[in-house]
Design an enzyme around this catalytic site. Structure first.
Site, short mmCIF file in Angstrom:
data_model
loop_
_atom_site.label_atom_id
_atom_site.label_comp_id
_atom_site.label_asym_id
_atom_site.label_seq_id
_atom_site.Cartn_x
_atom_site.Cartn_y
_atom_site.Cartn_z
N GLY A 133 0.81 -1.22 0.00
CA GLY A 133 0.00 0.00 0.00
C GLY A 133 0.84 1.26 0.00
CB SER A 134 -0.17 4.74 0.71
OG SER A 134 0.48 6.00 0.70
CB SER A 135 5.20 5.53 -0.22
OG SER A 135 4.57 6.71 -0.67
CB VAL A 136 1.80 8.22 3.32
CG1 VAL A 136 1.58 9.09 4.53
CG2 VAL A 136 1.95 9.11 2.08
#
Lengths: 394, 133
Positions: free
Chosen positions: B62-65
């Site tokens: 999922g998202s790199s954040v």
């Protein structure tokens, strides 16, 4: 991993705490990717800008980095969209305390030195370096686009690793920076026998394919089985959806490699579509996940000529693209049709969607469908761009 | 007692109870940083607190954040005391590097060998994981 003497010193903290942390991040990433050394980059694209995603501790971390004396980004750096329209948050019902935090985050990035950006499609705002150039881009959709369409070389950076690259001007020489790692590892064979003359067409179709491919192939994806007509809009939708479901950082069209092959048929299409689209109708319409390009704004204005939206409609793009679309007259048509521009913001990670107080949203983005459902609890009606306008504007 | 070879990504030592997931974790939207739990109901460790324990999962997705979520967990005192992956990804590596969480992966063994373990110890200096119980 080999470090030069000056890199060793920076890692030991001799160049300040910010660079020490930045090198610690690069060393950890170097270890997992078996990198032998660091290489210079031409462009860093940093994610983690919306207060809704990074929250208080991301904010604290950026404050700490940006307040380390003398710390500046050492390479050309763009950043992802934030959580609101910076110029117009007040009239869009963004809570004042949220806006306060968001403006703080922006001020930390500006202190470090960023190009005017706040965009998830940075390749449209600035001149793209020549093919083969190494960059360090976070924002999975942009990184996949950079590798697959622009011929740049980047790994899928995290918010923190891209920040480390912006601070040092370097990244680890590994994975997709190395030419031999840029070939497909598995193929996805498209065999639809349905829809639009048996082929995938438009942003929703390509988004559904990307959502499936990302879930099933962790490495470089090879697509085959049909002729792929990828305009910028379709390519963007495909990249964004791949980034939503998996770890792949690149795809190759018309893969000829003989590899393990996974079929993408009508059955897989329907499964993904019904997972993402829970509702037949939505109370508001959202365009621009990823943010709209100038070509898409032109298309939107062309389709909207003489029409007016029957429900609330929001169009997400960077302020740079908004300005260009005003100069060319597209923005006036879109605004004249009753749509509201939200500049420099991310459609998924803005309090705007929750503040609308609606139960359902219509969109043409599979990434947007996934995140808006998850983050804001709204049901999604997934429709292609043309259908959204035909059904919602008259 | 069984010993496995580990690779240290963020150096450190640790010993303690484990929380084991055979499925990847999405930190952004899949983890509750205020509670220190996985918030995805499909996860085998859904709602199980991992603060102060050794968290084991194959890799993050999922998202790199997601890296800031790891930092946020640590500032909230809800972080695992160490993490063991099958193969560590960039989000987990960078998150643990700034949060100072010892992080390891398993180059030679399958992560499922840890599925029945209760307590393990980890030592970056010796590149060793010991299944204590």
């Amino acid at each position: 991993m080999f470090l030069t003497k000056s890199e060793e010193k920076a890692l030991a903290g001799e160049s300040g705490e910010a660079l020490e942390i930045a090198y610690r991040v690069l060393v950890a990433i170097g270890k997992i990717s078996n990198a032998k050394r660091l290489i210079p980059i031409k462009w860093a694209h940093v994610s983690g800008v919306s207060y809704l995603t990074i929250g208080e501790y991301g904010l604290d971390f950026l404050k700490k980095i940006s307040s380390t004396r003398g710390t500046k980004f050492r390479v050309f750096t763009t950043v992802n969209p934030c959580g609101m329209d910076i110029e117009n948050w007040d009239s869009l019902d963004i809570p004042a305390d949220y806006a306060d935090k968001q403006l703080k985050i922006i001020s930390y990035y500006e202190k470090l030195g960023i190009a005017n950006s706040f965009t998830c499609v940075p390749f449209q705002s600035y001149k793209v370096p020549r093919r083969g150039t190494s960059v360090a881009w976070a924002e999975s959709s942009a990184a996949i686009y950079a590798n697959s369409i622009l011929g740049l070389r980047t790994n899928r950076e995290s918010a923190v690793s891209a920040l480390a690259s912006a601070l040092t001007g370097k990244t680890v020489y590994s994975d997709l920076h190395i030419p031999r790692n840029r070939s497909p590892t598995k193929n996805i064979r498209v065999d639809l026998k349905r829809r639009n003359g048996d082929r995938l067409a438009g942003s929703v179709d390509y988004g559904v394919l990307g959502y499936f491919a990302g879930k099933n192939v962790p490495g470089v994806i090879g697509f085959q089985g049909q002729k792929f007509d990828l305009g910028m809009a379709e390519a963007k939708a495909l990249c964004a959806a791949i980034g939503t479901t998996g770890s792949s950082g690149m795809f190759v069209l018309n893969s000829k490699e003989r590899l393990e092959t996974i079929d993408f048929t009508k059955k897989e299409y329907e499964e993904v579509f019904s997972e993402l689209s829970q509702s037949g109708e939505g109370e508001a319409v959202v365009f621009g996940c990823p943010q709209m390009t100038i070509e898409e704004l032109y298309e939107l204005s062309r389709m909207l000529a003489g029409k007016h939206f029957l429900k609330k409609c929001f169009v997400f793009c960077s302020s740079k693209m908004y300005e260009i679309s005003r100069t060319r007259g597209y923005a006036q048509v879109i605004e004249g049709a009753g749509a509201t521009f939200v500049r420099d913001a991310c459609a998924d990670f803005t309090p705007l969607i929750s503040a609308l107080n609606v139960d359902s949203v219509e969109t043409d983005s599979c990434k947007g469908a996934y995140y808006m459902h998850k983050v804001h609890g709204v049901n999604i009606s997934l429709k292609d761009t043309k259908t959204l306008i035909e059904e919602n504007a008259a | 007692m069984k010993t496995l070879k580990i690779r240290a990504i963020v150096d450190g030592k640790s010993k303690g109870e484990i929380v084991y997931s055979n499925l990847p974790i999405a930190f952004l939207q899949g983890v509750d940083p205020e509670k220190g739990t996985v918030s995805d109901p499909k996860s085998p460790i859904y709602d199980q607190p991992f603060a102060g324990k050794i968290l084991i999962f194959p890799n993050a997705v999922g998202s790199s954040v997601g890296a800031y979520v790891i930092y946020r967990l640590s500032k909230n005192h809800k972080a695992p005391k160490a993490i063991v992956n099958q193969t560590t990804d960039i989000t987990t590596a960078s998150g643990c590097a700034i949060a100072g969480i010892p992080l390891f992966d398993l180059p030679e063994n399958d992560i499922s060998e840890l599925s029945q373990a209760k307590e393990i110890s980890l030592d970056a200096g010796k590149s060793e994981l010991i299944i204590e119980k």
